[in-house]
Motif scaffolding. Structure first.
Motif, PDB file in Angstrom:
ATOM      1  N   VAL A 313     -17.543 -21.604  14.842  1.00 18.58           N
ATOM      2  CA  VAL A 313     -16.261 -21.295  14.201  1.00 18.58           C
ATOM      3  C   VAL A 313     -15.422 -22.563  14.041  1.00 18.58           C
ATOM      4  CG1 VAL A 313     -14.063 -20.086  14.477  1.00 18.58           C
ATOM      5  CG2 VAL A 313     -16.198 -18.901  15.003  1.00 18.58           C
ATOM      6  N   THR A 314     -15.336 -23.338  15.109  1.00 12.56           N
ATOM      7  CA  THR A 314     -14.499 -24.542  15.097  1.00 12.56           C
ATOM      8  C   THR A 314     -15.042 -25.600  14.148  1.00 12.56           C
ATOM      9  OG1 THR A 314     -14.025 -24.112  17.431  1.00 12.56           O
ATOM     10  CG2 THR A 314     -13.399 -26.264  16.572  1.00 12.56           C
ATOM     11  N   ALA A 315     -16.351 -25.741  14.084  1.00 15.32           N
ATOM     12  CA  ALA A 315     -16.978 -26.827  13.322  1.00 15.32           C
ATOM     13  C   ALA A 315     -16.797 -26.682  11.820  1.00 15.32           C
ATOM     14  CB  ALA A 315     -18.461 -26.911  13.652  1.00 15.32           C
ATOM     15  N   LEU A 367     -12.492 -15.381  11.141  1.00 14.89           N
ATOM     16  CA  LEU A 367     -12.094 -16.521  11.979  1.00 14.89           C
ATOM     17  C   LEU A 367     -12.539 -17.851  11.395  1.00 14.89           C
ATOM     18  CD1 LEU A 367     -13.121 -14.950  15.415  1.00 14.89           C
ATOM     19  CD2 LEU A 367     -10.803 -15.122  14.494  1.00 14.89           C
ATOM     20  N   ALA A 368     -13.727 -17.859  10.775  1.00 15.14           N
ATOM     21  CA  ALA A 368     -14.302 -19.118  10.295  1.00 15.14           C
ATOM     22  C   ALA A 368     -13.735 -19.553   8.944  1.00 15.14           C
ATOM     23  CB  ALA A 368     -15.820 -19.001  10.204  1.00 15.14           C
ATOM     24  N   LEU A 369     -13.361 -18.590   8.083  1.00 15.67           N
ATOM     25  CA  LEU A 369     -12.909 -18.943   6.735  1.00 15.67           C
ATOM     26  C   LEU A 369     -11.679 -19.855   6.729  1.00 15.67           C
ATOM     27  CD1 LEU A 369     -13.340 -18.656   3.707  1.00 15.67           C
ATOM     28  CD2 LEU A 369     -11.943 -16.556   3.778  1.00 15.67           C
ATOM     29  N   PRO A 370     -10.626 -19.574   7.524  1.00 11.40           N
ATOM     30  CA  PRO A 370      -9.496 -20.518   7.561  1.00 11.40           C
ATOM     31  C   PRO A 370      -9.910 -21.915   8.019  1.00 11.40           C
ATOM     32  CG  PRO A 370      -8.863 -18.422   8.529  1.00 11.40           C
ATOM     33  CD  PRO A 370     -10.347 -18.371   8.333  1.00 11.40           C
ATOM     34  N   GLN A 371     -10.893 -21.981   8.921  1.00 17.01           N
ATOM     35  CA  GLN A 371     -11.386 -23.280   9.365  1.00 17.01           C
ATOM     36  C   GLN A 371     -12.044 -24.027   8.206  1.00 17.01           C
ATOM     37  OE1 GLN A 371      -9.697 -22.935  12.441  1.00 17.01           O
ATOM     38  NE2 GLN A 371     -11.341 -24.262  13.133  1.00 17.01           N
ATOM     39  N   LEU A 372     -12.849 -23.314   7.444  1.00 17.99           N
ATOM     40  CA  LEU A 372     -13.520 -23.918   6.290  1.00 17.99           C
ATOM     41  C   LEU A 372     -12.505 -24.386   5.258  1.00 17.99           C
ATOM     42  CD1 LEU A 372     -16.230 -24.489   4.822  1.00 17.99           C
ATOM     43  CD2 LEU A 372     -16.066 -22.191   3.857  1.00 17.99           C
ATOM     44  N   LEU A 373     -11.517 -23.538   4.954  1.00 21.86           N
ATOM     45  CA  LEU A 373     -10.487 -23.888   3.968  1.00 21.86           C
ATOM     46  C   LEU A 373      -9.631 -25.050   4.450  1.00 21.86           C
ATOM     47  CD1 LEU A 373      -9.327 -20.322   2.841  1.00 21.86           C
ATOM     48  CD2 LEU A 373     -10.761 -21.934   1.566  1.00 21.86           C
TER      49      LEU A 373
END
Length: 509
Positions: A313-315, A367-373
């Motif tokens: 998720v963080t990466a 959870l991961a999408l905001p990290q990607l954006l």
């Protein structure tokens, strides 16, 4: 860098390729260690019998030590030689990595992380300096591309590698894996880079300035790290630390402004563009890095994620950054960098608002999408901001200004982490109190008992639900505050004048 010899000719052929690989690998390892421990904090905390908030000292101690040592890089290279300093830093990094992995107490691992940060701090700028030195002038752009790629990719792989190692092996191995890499890089530097060694001289060092810097930064960081557990200013030790930090900072500023060869050249702050850019940098990076630390802790302590999946998720934050970096570099040549920085920071604020709606039932991609954006905005922030800051100072001040930027960015990350973990914990306590007062009713208890729950099971279920929901609310509150800070940092940049000159490749190390 001072003391470069004039008769050295850039390397060629296989020697150049191997030397470049050694420097790139060393930079990769040091940058990797800034994020590899983030997802491993719950594992380490559980193993050592400490709280998660105490576990964050493992991250902040490394960052603070690195920040303190970065301004010494130029003096160390001028006094002992660039290659020798690099080799000893690499060997020290490997040694303290071994000791970190062998640590059996919080005190030992924090001390060893400080040693790791002190040895690792100079390695990042030294690797860049040596790459520029060994590559022919016409290939220096490629060398900086190689260096930048390791700098960008390492934070992406850090959480994934840290999570996988902690889950499948043991948290000790996130430190042990540094040992063979450090040994290989030190050996490679001795065999390949010694011809590129720089001249040395008996240089003076601002020992009083260094002592004052260690004093006020150390007092400030300890105060922030232990303040919550000591009820803040109700404890005399916290009051004393705050007084030491405040007085130490004032004396440090006065001393550095009047010292002929200061450890940190504060005179660069006379340039409005540099000052504004650094304020924006500190606010943004502190807010960004605090999320990198808090999110994995929340995922593992409340959402049931393993360290590996918390790392995934963080990466995601780095994936889009890699893609967008060359695009932003091209745009920086045509568009007002202030506009690019403003857009980048506002984009970070937008992705923070997406996290405000996270719940305890959120799935992986929510959870991961905001990290990607978020990764889209990172290059818009970092690359043009460097142009604004270093383009505002005099050419002969570029190295000093870059050192000050690196120092404050790293320090801001440590301070932001301490503040955010405290706010997160406090918000969770307040939210839990409100939730418990609502849930702990006869109707709720009776409904659960009607489903076959015993009274003890009812209490345990309500407690678990309260913990989970209070932490979800706390993470929401933290990201709402983050969005406001990002918005303020984005507006601040317009107080800077447009850069007066272009910044040469490699100037921002």
């Amino acid at each position: 860098m001072a003391g470069l010899s004039d008769d050295f000719k850039p390397l060629t052929g296989v020697t150049l390729l191997l030397a470049g690989a050694v420097l790139a690998l060393s930079n990769f390892m040091v940058v990797l260690d800034t994020t590899i421990a983030n997802v491993s904090v719950p594992h380490i905390a559980g193993s050592l019998g400490i709280s998660s908030s105490q576990g964050t000292w493992i991250i902040t101690s490394y960052a603070v030590a690195e920040a303190i040592c970065v301004p010494l890089t130029g003096w160390l290279a001028g006094r002992f030689g660039t290659v020798r300093t690099f080799v000893f830093g690499m060997l020290g990094f490997g040694l303290f990595s071994l000791l970190c992995g062998l640590s059996g107490s919080l005190a030992m691992i924090v001390v060893c992380r400080i040693g790791q940060g002190l040895c690792g701090g100079p390695l990042m700028p030294l690797s860049q300096t040596l790459l520029l030195r060994i590559f022919p002038k016409e290939q220096q752009g490629q060398a900086m591309g190689l260096w930048a790629m390791t700098t960008v990719v390492a934070p992406i792989l850090g959480p994934i590698l840290g999570g996988t190692i902690s889950d499948d092996w043991s948290w000790h191995w996130i430190f042990f894996i540094n040992i063979p890499i450090a040994g290989l890089c030190a050996f490679g530097a001795i065999r390949l880079l010694m011809p590129a060694e720089t001249k040395t001289a008996r240089l003076g060092v601002d020992t009083i300035g260094l002592a004052l810097m260690i004093l006020w930064i150390g007092a400030l960081q300890i105060m922030l790290d232990i303040g919550r557990e000591h009820d803040w200013f109700a404890d005399s030790s916290i009051v004393m630390l705050s007084i030491v930090a405040a007085i130490g900072f004032v004396v440090f500023v006065v001393w550095e402004l009047t010292e002929a060869q200061p450890i940190v050249d504060l005179k660069v702050f006379r340039h409005r563009g540099f000052t504004v850019a650094v304020i924006s940098l500190a606010l943004t990076f502190a807010t960004f890095f605090s999320a990198v630390v808090v999110i994995p802790q929340w995922l593992q302590s409340s959402m049931g994620y393993t360290a590996t999946y918390a790392g995934y998720v963080t990466a995601f934050v780095g994936v889009a950054a890699v893609v967008m970096s060359p695009i932003v570099a091209k745009l920086s040549e045509k568009v007002d960098p202030r506009g690019l920085v403003c857009f980048g920071i506002l984009w970070l604020g937008f992705t923070s608002l997406l996290r405000v709606f996270w719940t305890s039932g959120a799935d992986f991609w929510t959870l991961a999408l905001p990290q990607l954006l978020q990764g889209i905005g990172m290059p818009f922030f970092f690359i043009p901001l460097t142009t604004i800051a270093l383009g505002a100072v005099e050419p002969e001040e570029t190295a000093s200004a870059a050192g000050v930027m690196s120092f404050l960015r790293t320090l801001a990350g440590a301070v932001g982490t301490s503040i955010s973990t405290t706010l997160f914990a406090n918000s969770a306590v307040v939210s839990r109190s409100e939730i418990v007062s609502t849930m702990n009713s006869d109707a709720t208890s009776q409904a659960l008992q009607d489903r076959g729950f015993s009274l003890d099971q009812v209490r345990a279920t309500l407690s678990q639900m309260a913990d989970q929901e209070s932490m979800a609310l706390a993470i929401n509150h933290l990201f709402l505050l983050s969005a406001f800070i990002f918005a303020g940092a984005a507006m601040v940049i317009w107080l800077s004048p447009r850069p007066r000159r272009a910044v040469a490749a490699g100037a921002a190390h």
